[in-house]
Design a protein around this motif. Structure first.
Motif, PDB file in Angstrom:
ATOM      1  N   UNK A   6      -9.802 -53.240  28.207  1.00 43.63           N
ATOM      2  CA  UNK A   6      -9.145 -51.911  27.682  1.00 43.63           C
ATOM      3  C   UNK A   6      -8.795 -53.053  26.715  1.00 43.63           C
ATOM      4  N   UNK A   7      -8.307 -53.434  25.582  1.00 43.85           N
ATOM      5  CA  UNK A   7      -7.600 -54.453  24.749  1.00 43.85           C
ATOM      6  C   UNK A   7      -7.201 -53.999  23.960  1.00 43.85           C
ATOM      7  N   UNK A   8      -5.507 -54.340  23.629  1.00 50.11           N
ATOM      8  CA  UNK A   8      -4.427 -53.605  22.426  1.00 50.11           C
ATOM      9  C   UNK A   8      -3.715 -55.457  22.195  1.00 50.11           C
ATOM     10  N   UNK A   9      -2.910 -54.347  21.264  1.00 47.06           N
ATOM     11  CA  UNK A   9      -1.733 -55.547  20.392  1.00 47.06           C
ATOM     12  C   UNK A   9      -0.902 -55.215  21.195  1.00 47.06           C
ATOM     13  N   UNK A  10       0.084 -56.431  21.273  1.00 44.62           N
ATOM     14  CA  UNK A  10       1.216 -56.011  22.326  1.00 44.62           C
ATOM     15  C   UNK A  10       2.684 -57.156  21.015  1.00 44.62           C
ATOM     16  N   UNK A  11       3.517 -56.072  21.711  1.00 46.36           N
ATOM     17  CA  UNK A  11       5.197 -56.909  20.903  1.00 46.36           C
ATOM     18  C   UNK A  11       6.260 -56.263  21.734  1.00 46.36           C
ATOM     19  N   UNK A  12       6.330 -57.448  22.738  1.00 44.47           N
ATOM     20  CA  UNK A  12       7.680 -56.648  23.690  1.00 44.47           C
ATOM     21  C   UNK A  12       6.740 -54.863  24.342  1.00 44.47           C
ATOM     22  N   UNK A  13       5.309 -55.536  24.501  1.00 45.26           N
ATOM     23  CA  UNK A  13       5.106 -53.965  25.182  1.00 45.26           C
ATOM     24  C   UNK A  13       3.555 -53.272  24.400  1.00 45.26           C
ATOM     25  N   UNK A  14       2.953 -52.072  24.900  1.00 42.25           N
ATOM     26  CA  UNK A  14       1.964 -51.909  23.732  1.00 42.25           C
ATOM     27  C   UNK A  14       2.389 -51.723  22.973  1.00 42.25           C
ATOM     28  N   UNK A  15       1.883 -52.117  21.822  1.00 46.89           N
ATOM     29  CA  UNK A  15       2.131 -51.396  20.083  1.00 46.89           C
ATOM     30  C   UNK A  15       0.740 -50.996  19.882  1.00 46.89           C
ATOM     31  N   UNK A  16      -0.265 -51.662  20.451  1.00 49.97           N
ATOM     32  CA  UNK A  16      -1.641 -50.302  19.930  1.00 49.97           C
ATOM     33  C   UNK A  16      -3.060 -50.450  20.714  1.00 49.97           C
ATOM     34  N   UNK A  17      -3.618 -49.610  20.512  1.00 43.34           N
ATOM     35  CA  UNK A  17      -4.383 -49.842  21.419  1.00 43.34           C
ATOM     36  C   UNK A  17      -5.602 -48.445  20.778  1.00 43.34           C
ATOM     37  N   UNK A  18      -6.793 -48.407  21.627  1.00 44.84           N
ATOM     38  CA  UNK A  18      -7.619 -47.289  21.992  1.00 44.84           C
ATOM     39  C   UNK A  18      -6.823 -45.990  21.430  1.00 44.84           C
ATOM     40  N   UNK A  19      -6.107 -45.550  22.726  1.00 42.04           N
ATOM     41  CA  UNK A  19      -5.642 -43.893  22.434  1.00 42.04           C
ATOM     42  C   UNK A  19      -5.410 -43.771  20.917  1.00 42.04           C
TER      43      UNK A  19
END
Lengths: 110, 110
Positions: A6-19
Motif C-alpha cells: 500500500x502506498x499513500x501520500x502523507x501530509x500530517x495524515x493520509x492525504x491520498x492513496x488507492x481508495x
C-alpha cells in the motif's frame, strides 16, 4: 509467495492513496459522489468526509459542483483532481514494478 | 508532502511484514515472546497467534523453545526466522529507496 503493498501520500495524515483515487475516478465517470460512494460500498457521508480531509491535506479542491444541465447537476473533478489521479496511477505502476523486481531479487529463491 | 508505504509478503493472507519483523527481532534480543509482545503493546496470546499464522503461511518454523539454562529457558529464533528478518530488512531498505525516488520523479514539483 507474493509481495503486496500500500502506498499513500502523507501530509500530517493520509492525504491520498488507492481508495481515494478509485473514488475520484468513479466520480469522474458518474459525475456523482453519491453513486461513486455506493459503487464502493461506502456511505455518502463517509465519502464526503474523505474528500474534505484529502482537500485539506493536499491543499487543493478536488470536486466542483456542476449546477443544472440535462442531468440536473452533480459533481465533477477539478483539473487538480484529474492531474492527481493521473500522477498517482503512473506512480503506482512504476512503484509496483520496482517493488516486484526487488522482491524477486531478495526472495526469488523462496 | 511525503510518501509512505506498507509492504508485506502474502501467501493466501499476510505472511510477513513490518510488525512481525519487529516482533521477531525483539524475541531474538530478549529470548522471550512474552517480553517482545509486551514491548510492542501486544498481548501474549495475540503475538503467539501471529507467529503461528506466519509459520503456517510461510511454511517454516520461526521460534524454537530453549529449555532450561541459566535463564530458565525461553524462545529463540530459528535459522529460517533470522534469514527472513535479514532479507526483509534489506528488501525494505531497497524498496523504500525506490519508492522515494519514484515519488520524487512523479510528485517532486508539488
Amino acid at each position: 509467495m507474493k509481495v503486496a503493498c500500500k502506498i499513500w501520500l502523507d501530509n500530517k495524515g493520509k492525504a491520498f492513496g488507492e481508495g481515494p483515487c478509485e473514488l475520484l475516478k468513479r466520480v469522474g465517470k458518474s459525475h456523482s459522489l453519491h453513486q461513486a460512494a455506493g459503487e464502493m460500498g461506502m456511505s455518502y457521508s463517509k465519502a464526503w468526509k474523505l474528500i474534505r480531509t484529502m482537500e485539506k491535506r493536499l491543499g487543493v479542491s478536488l470536486l466542483a459542483r456542476k449546477i443544472g444541465g440535462n442531468s440536473g447537476g452533480g459533481s465533477q473533478l477539478t483539473a487538480e483532481a484529474k492531474d492527481l489521479v493521473d500522477r498517482y496511477e503512473r506512480f503506482r505502476r512504476d512503484a509496483d514494478r520496482a517493488v516486484e523486481e526487488l522482491f524477486q531479487r531478495h526472495f526469488g529463491d523462496l
